[in-house]
Enzyme design. Structure first.
Site, PDB file in Angstrom:
ATOM      1  N   CYS A 313       0.652  -1.285  -0.328  1.00 35.49           N
ATOM      2  CA  CYS A 313      -0.393  -0.304  -0.044  1.00 35.49           C
ATOM      3  C   CYS A 313       0.720   0.878  -0.357  1.00 35.49           C
ATOM      4  O   CYS A 313       1.384   1.165  -1.441  1.00 35.49           O
ATOM      5  CB  CYS A 313      -0.815  -0.112   1.401  1.00 35.49           C
ATOM      6  N   HIS A 397      -3.671  -5.320   0.024  1.00 36.42           N
ATOM      7  CA  HIS A 397      -4.127  -5.764   1.199  1.00 36.42           C
ATOM      8  C   HIS A 397      -3.665  -6.969   1.682  1.00 36.42           C
ATOM      9  O   HIS A 397      -4.675  -7.610   1.441  1.00 36.42           O
ATOM     10  CB  HIS A 397      -4.667  -5.015   2.513  1.00 36.42           C
ATOM     11  N   GLU A 399      -3.121  -9.280   3.942  1.00 36.99           N
ATOM     12  CA  GLU A 399      -3.400 -10.340   4.936  1.00 36.99           C
ATOM     13  C   GLU A 399      -4.699  -9.594   4.920  1.00 36.99           C
ATOM     14  O   GLU A 399      -5.030 -11.047   6.027  1.00 36.99           O
ATOM     15  CB  GLU A 399      -2.342  -9.146   6.474  1.00 36.99           C
TER      16      GLU A 399
END
Length: 425
Positions: A313, A397, A399
């Site tokens: 990001c 992202h 995760e």
């Protein structure tokens, strides 16, 4: 056949009414209602919440709403998030610093909050805008209602506002600066002036969300929530993670892949990082404009080529600038857990979790830097790689907190890059 109308009586202490007659032919009941009005009844408290807040946007529109959480006056950039679940992870994502988050999912608050789902130690967003606030919670993990949670953290929220209309306005005009206020003493004109004299572009928001000193991170993804048990564990790979607003689940995923992690502040000198001889460096997510933090770009420049690097990001945008590329502000950014991304190396499409208002201009990148991922909604650059200097990055992202787990394997790719580099040293 005749019908006798029943006799109804209202027991309200304010209004008494009775059925005084009926037409047997038409079946219509005539009701006479007499209301006793006391001198102070106009100021007595209503048994329901009334509009007590305003969201004033820089385009001049004023949105009346009901408040929850904290009260006062706050300013921020209004963005919309299309995630269906995970509002607590969104609230605690440091990347939302300086922004009002408008949830397009209309019903928020039904699962309450709990301390296991937090992505950082506090809430950094400016405020929360929703359509409908749940009046109760119904999740066994809930420890606190959403309104109480926001109030303790001094975060403002509003509900009973037309979030669909605001979203359409943001899609048409782009992200707008807004002022949220519960203060009746402030006029609409004053709030409008505030919105038109404040700007988020060029503001360093990273310093306010980064840690103040280095620390070690050891916590892995809880076994009850682990979804990739067949992954290949790393063997004592030491990763230094630069905290530009890092989320806890990024650290948990790295730890679950077997990495030893040292988290350092955003201003941590590159020389200090190289002294510990790490196997890899992670540049994390974070809020705001990457052009507003030239010190971070300089740090990335000093580290790439010396140690394998992975940017997520904000880290992706900083890497793009450090490699000689340019970044630009998007019309309304990407915020949500349902963005399709094509992986160029194998042609697969991932559904990704994203949160950013800036992007890397792929046409500005030098030779040797390849675009590895593309956002299929608007064609923007969603991933980079520079194999010659052991660099890789994603604009979204991996995760996925909240969001799908399609991109989790990228942590394994980072492990493989560190492994190859160790063999070649």
């Amino acid at each position: 056949m005749t019908m006798t109308a029943p006799n109804f009586a209202c027991k309200s202490p304010v209004c008494s009414s009775s059925l005084v007659g009926s037409s047997r032919k038409s079946g219509i009941f005539n009701i006479r209602c007499s209301v006793s009005v006391s001198p102070d009844s106009a100021t007595s408290a209503r048994p329901w919440k009334v509009s007590d807040a305003r969201l004033v946007l820089e385009d001049g529109s004023i949105w009346r709403a009901k408040s929850f959480g904290a009260s006062g006056t706050q300013i921020g950039e209004v963005v919309f998030n299309t995630s269906m679940t995970g509002y607590q992870e969104i609230l605690t994502d440091p990347s939302y610093a300086g922004q009002f988050v408008l949830m397009t999912n209309p019903h928020i608050g039904n699962t309450g909050v709990n301390f296991d789902d937090e992505e950082s130690s506090q809430c950094f967003l400016a405020g929360l805008v929703i359509r409908s606030l749940s009046i109760c919670t119904s999740n066994w993990r809930c420890t606190e209602p959403l309104g109480d949670y926001l109030g303790k953290r001094n975060i403002m929220g509003i509900y009973d506002v037309d979030t669909r209309a605001i979203t359409r306005r943001l899609r048409q005009d782009g992200s707008l600066i807004g002022v949220l206020s519960t203060e009746e003493t402030k006029t609409d004109e004053e709030l409008l002036e505030m919105s038109r004299t404040w700007d988020i572009v060029g503001v360093d928001l990273i310093t306010g969300v980064s840690c103040k000193s280095p620390y070690e991170w050891e916590e892995k993804t809880d076994c009850d929530w682990e979804f990739a048990e067949d992954r290949t564990h790393a063997k004592n790979y030491h990763v230094v993670a630069y905290d530009f607003g890092i989320k806890h689940n990024i650290l948990r995923r790295l730890a679950s892949y077997g990495c030893k992690i040292t988290v350092v502040p955003s201003t941590w000198p590159s020389l200090e990082t190289l002294k510990v001889n790490p196997d890899g460096i992670l540049f994390s997510n974070g809020p705001g404009d990457p052009s507003a933090v030239p010190y971070a770009v300089e740090t990335v420049e000093e580290l790439i080529g010396k140690v394998p690097v992975f940017g997520i990001c904000m880290g992706h945008q900083l890497l793009g600038q450090a490699l000689g590329g340019k970044t630009f502000k998007m019309k309304f950014g990407h915020h949500g857990g349902n963005h399709p991304v094509r992986t160029h190396r194998n042609g697969q499409v991932e559904i990704s979790s994203q949160n950013h208002n800036y992007a890397v201009d792929p046409m500005s990148l030098p030779a040797g830097v390849e675009v590895t991922h593309t956002n299929l909604n608007d064609g923007s650059c969603a991933g980079l790689a520079f194999p010659a200097r052991n660099c890789m990055s994603l604009q979204y992202h991996p995760e996925a907190s909240p969001g799908p787990h399609d991109a989790d394997s990228v942590f394994g790719e980072f492990i493989e890059m560190m492994k190859r580099n160790r063999r070649n040293v």
